[in-house]
Design a protein around this motif. Structure first.
Motif, PDB file in Angstrom:
ATOM      1  N   ALA A 153      40.402  49.841  34.458  1.00 31.68           N
ATOM      2  CA  ALA A 153      39.481  48.722  34.293  1.00 31.68           C
ATOM      3  C   ALA A 153      38.340  48.820  35.283  1.00 31.68           C
ATOM      4  O   ALA A 153      38.465  49.418  36.359  1.00 31.68           O
ATOM      5  CB  ALA A 153      40.225  47.391  34.457  1.00 31.68           C
ATOM      6  N   TYR A 154      37.225  48.194  34.897  1.00 28.37           N
ATOM      7  CA  TYR A 154      36.071  48.045  35.792  1.00 28.37           C
ATOM      8  C   TYR A 154      35.566  46.611  35.665  1.00 28.37           C
ATOM      9  O   TYR A 154      35.489  46.052  34.566  1.00 28.37           O
ATOM     10  CB  TYR A 154      34.947  49.009  35.422  1.00 28.37           C
ATOM     11  N   ALA A 155      35.236  45.987  36.823  1.00 27.60           N
ATOM     12  CA  ALA A 155      34.686  44.635  36.829  1.00 27.60           C
ATOM     13  C   ALA A 155      33.412  44.630  37.660  1.00 27.60           C
ATOM     14  O   ALA A 155      33.344  45.248  38.737  1.00 27.60           O
ATOM     15  CB  ALA A 155      35.705  43.644  37.386  1.00 27.60           C
ATOM     16  N   ALA A 158      32.350  42.759  41.829  1.00 28.65           N
ATOM     17  CA  ALA A 158      32.608  43.439  43.101  1.00 28.65           C
ATOM     18  C   ALA A 158      32.677  44.949  42.920  1.00 28.65           C
ATOM     19  O   ALA A 158      33.234  45.642  43.768  1.00 28.65           O
ATOM     20  CB  ALA A 158      33.917  42.927  43.722  1.00 28.65           C
ATOM     21  N   ASN A 159      32.117  45.448  41.795  1.00 25.98           N
ATOM     22  CA  ASN A 159      32.236  46.877  41.477  1.00 25.98           C
ATOM     23  C   ASN A 159      33.689  47.334  41.596  1.00 25.98           C
ATOM     24  O   ASN A 159      34.003  48.333  42.242  1.00 25.98           O
ATOM     25  CB  ASN A 159      31.352  47.711  42.405  1.00 25.98           C
ATOM     26  N   THR A 160      34.558  46.575  40.955  1.00 25.88           N
ATOM     27  CA  THR A 160      35.994  46.830  41.037  1.00 25.88           C
ATOM     28  C   THR A 160      36.405  47.941  40.086  1.00 25.88           C
ATOM     29  O   THR A 160      36.056  47.925  38.898  1.00 25.88           O
ATOM     30  CB  THR A 160      36.780  45.553  40.696  1.00 25.88           C
ATOM     31  N   GLY A 161      37.160  48.893  40.598  1.00 25.89           N
ATOM     32  CA  GLY A 161      37.803  49.901  39.774  1.00 25.89           C
ATOM     33  C   GLY A 161      39.296  49.840  39.991  1.00 25.89           C
ATOM     34  O   GLY A 161      39.763  49.665  41.131  1.00 25.89           O
ATOM     35  N   GLU A 162      40.072  49.956  38.914  1.00 25.58           N
ATOM     36  CA  GLU A 162      41.529  49.900  39.058  1.00 25.58           C
ATOM     37  C   GLU A 162      42.209  50.743  37.996  1.00 25.58           C
ATOM     38  O   GLU A 162      41.681  50.938  36.899  1.00 25.58           O
ATOM     39  CB  GLU A 162      42.036  48.453  38.964  1.00 25.58           C
ATOM     40  N   ASP A 600      39.544  45.845  25.991  1.00 25.99           N
ATOM     41  CA  ASP A 600      39.251  44.434  26.207  1.00 25.99           C
ATOM     42  C   ASP A 600      37.923  44.310  26.942  1.00 25.99           C
ATOM     43  O   ASP A 600      37.664  45.055  27.902  1.00 25.99           O
ATOM     44  CB  ASP A 600      40.336  43.756  27.052  1.00 25.99           C
ATOM     45  N   LEU A 601      37.111  43.377  26.517  1.00 31.09           N
ATOM     46  CA  LEU A 601      35.866  43.031  27.190  1.00 31.09           C
ATOM     47  C   LEU A 601      35.967  41.562  27.581  1.00 31.09           C
ATOM     48  O   LEU A 601      36.113  40.692  26.719  1.00 31.09           O
ATOM     49  CB  LEU A 601      34.672  43.273  26.274  1.00 31.09           C
ATOM     50  N   ILE A 602      35.913  41.278  28.886  1.00 31.86           N
ATOM     51  CA  ILE A 602      36.197  39.940  29.391  1.00 31.86           C
ATOM     52  C   ILE A 602      35.039  39.463  30.251  1.00 31.86           C
ATOM     53  O   ILE A 602      34.541  40.201  31.108  1.00 31.86           O
ATOM     54  CB  ILE A 602      37.499  39.952  30.237  1.00 31.86           C
ATOM     55  N   GLY A 603      34.610  38.242  30.030  1.00 30.88           N
ATOM     56  CA  GLY A 603      33.571  37.633  30.841  1.00 30.88           C
ATOM     57  C   GLY A 603      34.109  36.407  31.570  1.00 30.88           C
ATOM     58  O   GLY A 603      34.802  35.576  30.974  1.00 30.88           O
ATOM     59  N   ARG A 604      33.784  36.296  32.861  1.00 29.76           N
ATOM     60  CA  ARG A 604      34.235  35.148  33.655  1.00 29.76           C
ATOM     61  C   ARG A 604      33.043  34.530  34.394  1.00 29.76           C
ATOM     62  O   ARG A 604      32.120  35.237  34.793  1.00 29.76           O
ATOM     63  CB  ARG A 604      35.312  35.575  34.661  1.00 29.76           C
ATOM     64  N   GLU A 628      30.801  37.665  35.970  1.00 33.00           N
ATOM     65  CA  GLU A 628      31.472  38.973  35.984  1.00 33.00           C
ATOM     66  C   GLU A 628      31.795  39.409  34.564  1.00 33.00           C
ATOM     67  O   GLU A 628      32.232  38.603  33.735  1.00 33.00           O
ATOM     68  CB  GLU A 628      32.762  38.908  36.799  1.00 33.00           C
ATOM     69  N   VAL A 629      31.603  40.690  34.302  1.00 30.01           N
ATOM     70  CA  VAL A 629      32.026  41.318  33.051  1.00 30.01           C
ATOM     71  C   VAL A 629      33.077  42.371  33.405  1.00 30.01           C
ATOM     72  O   VAL A 629      32.854  43.202  34.294  1.00 30.01           O
ATOM     73  CB  VAL A 629      30.846  41.959  32.310  1.00 30.01           C
ATOM     74  N   ARG A 630      34.194  42.316  32.702  1.00 35.31           N
ATOM     75  CA  ARG A 630      35.330  43.189  32.992  1.00 35.31           C
ATOM     76  C   ARG A 630      35.686  43.968  31.734  1.00 35.31           C
ATOM     77  O   ARG A 630      35.800  43.399  30.638  1.00 35.31           O
ATOM     78  CB  ARG A 630      36.514  42.340  33.460  1.00 35.31           C
ATOM     79  N   VAL A 631      35.874  45.270  31.875  1.00 34.77           N
ATOM     80  CA  VAL A 631      36.252  46.144  30.765  1.00 34.77           C
ATOM     81  C   VAL A 631      37.615  46.750  31.073  1.00 34.77           C
ATOM     82  O   VAL A 631      37.819  47.306  32.165  1.00 34.77           O
ATOM     83  CB  VAL A 631      35.224  47.268  30.540  1.00 34.77           C
TER      84      VAL A 631
END
Length: 637
Positions: A153-155, A158-162, A600-604, A628-631
């Motif tokens: 995933a990427y968000a 916070a430039n999150t990678g997991e 999944d494409l998620i917006g918060r 935030e947009v999370r993929v």
């Protein structure tokens, strides 16, 4: 994906609320179950993040790596955090800046239990239980030789990678489980700019195996490692956390008269974290070595009871600290021994009675501000009775009454100095008495093909409620206090009568069935009011929430859109501040790209609102992430 029963609990069996196996809708109190899909959609590195959409549950929101769940306005020593029923074995109850070494990426389901059913987990669960469920010690032999799941995933905030990986292997009579995860988040963005020192980096793994003597009898072990590094956004320090845990789980079918399954579960964890300055020097090292064991015997029909369970639990906790903040809480040892009984009694075809009782002994030793080593013994006795009335196949009512005792926690008894994380100078009271909550809860459930609705109305009256009373003065590190001019707020742990009450609800109504998909409207809300004797407000209580949205479920894709209004908190505690309300907008789009693969494409916080957490110690200086947009990419085998 599309199903006429989406959002219902068709196959869900509760494991936390009672040792007696039952469907999630067959308990007097309402239990929340958050599945793997919802966990991955939520994002974030804490259990509180994963539970953000559960009515009655919020988070302390102190840091990206430290947001402890709050249940019905109760937190810290009143909410028990467990993994497969065993203690999380950390120091998150000692300070809000301390994280919980359980990452949502390693979790398959999370159960939230409120009310009387928490008696199974002791006096530190008087407000509720959060149980993170996974298969690290397998309790069933896998149907397939190899199964698993990978996620990446990427968000954007916070430039999150997991990434995460879970796998289960069947090899003869052995079941083998392995999982691992890695998460890296930078300082997150907000509508007011970047939130300094809000980064989080975490990783962990588990390797476990069970041997099955037959379909029911098994024994197994798992080794679990967790490591994290995260910043404290209201300060310049950061925390380096690690935990190594050994878990064992066993179950044996006795088959002697009414005696059925005997389970023996235990864990031992070695936890530590260092609070570091920007240059890498260490302020304080906190350590916690903890072991616990639970033995339960399930009993079949006996006299008026359709089923019973008798359990015994013991734990030992050895806490210590070294460094600048070590004087805040000197080494403390807590030993707990408890026995409990759960029973189910049918009172006709439509009425069922659940009863439980727990007797506990807690011995805590530590050093209060007097400097004299002190030991205290507490014997909380708790009991509960719950009635479930099945009016029709689609309508159920529950009524539960309970009285639960809680032994004071080590911090409440023995705190004696500066605690830089929350910015307080705390003094415990070794004379504190057992806290008692007398509670009543009424529930209603509606489950039809087109409509589902859960509602809880509850009230808890506390005797000897323990709380941190701010005096309005501030102190320096040496404990010299005055009105203003210092960095640390003076706080004393005191007792008072208190009254907590609230309402929670969540529902779904099917608007249109197109044959290939279903359009539904969803809605939920919660409110908590908490006051001390005389009408003063209990500090840091979450405000009301209410909202809803639309959901489309089909074989081709799923989509959701939700708007949640969070109210102002103007009923704040002494020397606290008001918190403005906000509107949170979120959305999700999910579709299968091929067999076993899903995106999944998620917006918060899509409206990019300034969101402050009324329950947080640092809400005046820290706000939640902005838009935030999370993929998420998932693959299953």
């Amino acid at each position: 994906m599309y199903t006429a029963e989406r959002g219902s609990s068709v196959e869900t069996v509760v494991v936390t609320a009672s040792p007696i196996s039952k469907h999630i809708d067959d308990t007097a109190a309402i239990i929340a179950n958050v599945d793997r899909d919802a966990i991955l959609s939520s994002g974030g590195g804490t259990l509180a993040d994963a539970l953000a959409n559960v009515p009655g549950v919020s988070g302390s929101g102190f840091a990206a790596g430290a947001s402890r769940p709050i249940i019905r306005g109760m937190d810290s020593a009143r909410v028990k955090l467990v993994e497969n029923g065993l203690s999380s074995s950390d120091v998150s109850d000692v300070g809000p800046d301390h994280g919980v070494p359980i990452d949502p990426l390693s979790t398959q389901n999370i159960e939230v239990v409120r009310g009387a059913a928490t008696l199974r987990y002791g006096s530190q669960a008087i407000g509720g239980v959060i149980n993170a469920l996974n298969n690290r010690v397998p309790v069933t032999l896998p149907d397939k030789t190899l199964s698993g799941e990978a996620e990446a995933a990427y968000a954007s905030a916070a430039n999150t990678g997991e990434v995460s990986l879970l796998t289960d292997i069947a090899a003869g009579n052995f079941a083998i489980h392995a999982d691992g995860f890695y998460r890296n988040s930078g300082n997150y963005g907000t509508p007011l700019g970047t939130q300094a020192n809000s980064f989080f980096v975490g990783n962990g793994f588990a390797l476990g195996s069970s041997y099955f003597f037959d379909a029911k009898d098994h024994t197994g072990l798992a080794l679990v490692q967790y490591d994290a590094k995260y910043g404290i956004p209201s300060d310049t320090t950061y925390i380096l956390m690690r935990q190594t845990k050994l878990i064992s789980r066993s179950a044996f079918e006795i088959g002697a008269g009414p005696l059925q399954t005997l389970t023996v579960d235990g864990s031992y964890a070695n936890y530590s974290h260092e609070e570091k300055n920007p240059d890498g020097s260490v302020n304080t090292t906190f350590k916690n070595k903890e072991g616990n064991v639970r033995i339960e015997q399930l009993i079949g029909a006996l006299g008026p009871f359709s089923s019973m369970a008798v359990g015994f639990e013991a734990s030992n906790r050895d806490y210590s600290a070294i460094g600048a903040d070590s004087t805040y809480l000197y080494p403390a040892i807590t030993n707990t021994f408890a026995g409990y009984v759960f029973a189910d009694t049918p009172l006709g075809k439509r009425l069922n009675l659940e009863t439980s009782v727990r007797l506990e002994n807690v011995h805590i030793s530590g050093t209060p501000a007097s400097g004299l080593r002190t030991g205290r013994d507490f014997t909380p006795i708790s009991g509960a009775a719950g009635l479930l009335y099945t009016a029709t196949d689609w309508l159920k009512f529950g009524l539960t009454a309970s009285t639960a005792g809680r032994a004071p926690a080590q911090t409440e008894l023995f705190a004696r100095g500066a605690h830089d994380g929350p910015g307080t100078y705390e003094t415990g009271d070794p004379r504190l008495k057992t806290e008692r909550a007398n509670s009543v809860e009424a529930t209603a459930r509606v489950k039809t093909g087109m409509f589902s609705f859960d509602l809880s109305l509850w009230s808890s009256w506390f005797d000897n409620y323990i709380y941190g009373d701010q005096t309005g003065r501030t102190c320096d590190e040496a404990g010299i206090c005055s009105v203003g001019g210092n960095d640390l707020r003076e706080l004393f742990y005191r007792q008072s009568a208190a009254h907590f009450r609230g309402l929670e609800g969540k529902g779904r109504y099917q608007l249109w069935d197109a044959g290939t998909g279903v359009l539904s409207v969803e809605f939920q809300g919660d409110i908590v009011r908490a006051t001390l004797a005389g009408g003063a407000n209990v500090p840091r209580i979450p405000p009301w929430r209410a909202g809803g949205g639309l959901a489309w479920d089909s074989d081709a894709f799923d989509a959701e859109f939700q708007v949640m209004q969070v109210g102002k908190q103007t009923q704040y505690g002494a020397f606290d501040t008001a918190t403005p309300g906000y509107t949170d907008v979120s959305a999700r789009l999910s579709w299968p790209v091929m067999d076993g693969w899903e995106i999944d494409l998620i917006g918060r916080n899509l409206a990019d609102q300034v969101e402050r957490n009324a329950a947080s110690f640092n809400k005046d200086t820290v706000i939640a992430p902005g838009r935030e947009v999370r993929v998420v990419l998932r693959a299953k085998i």
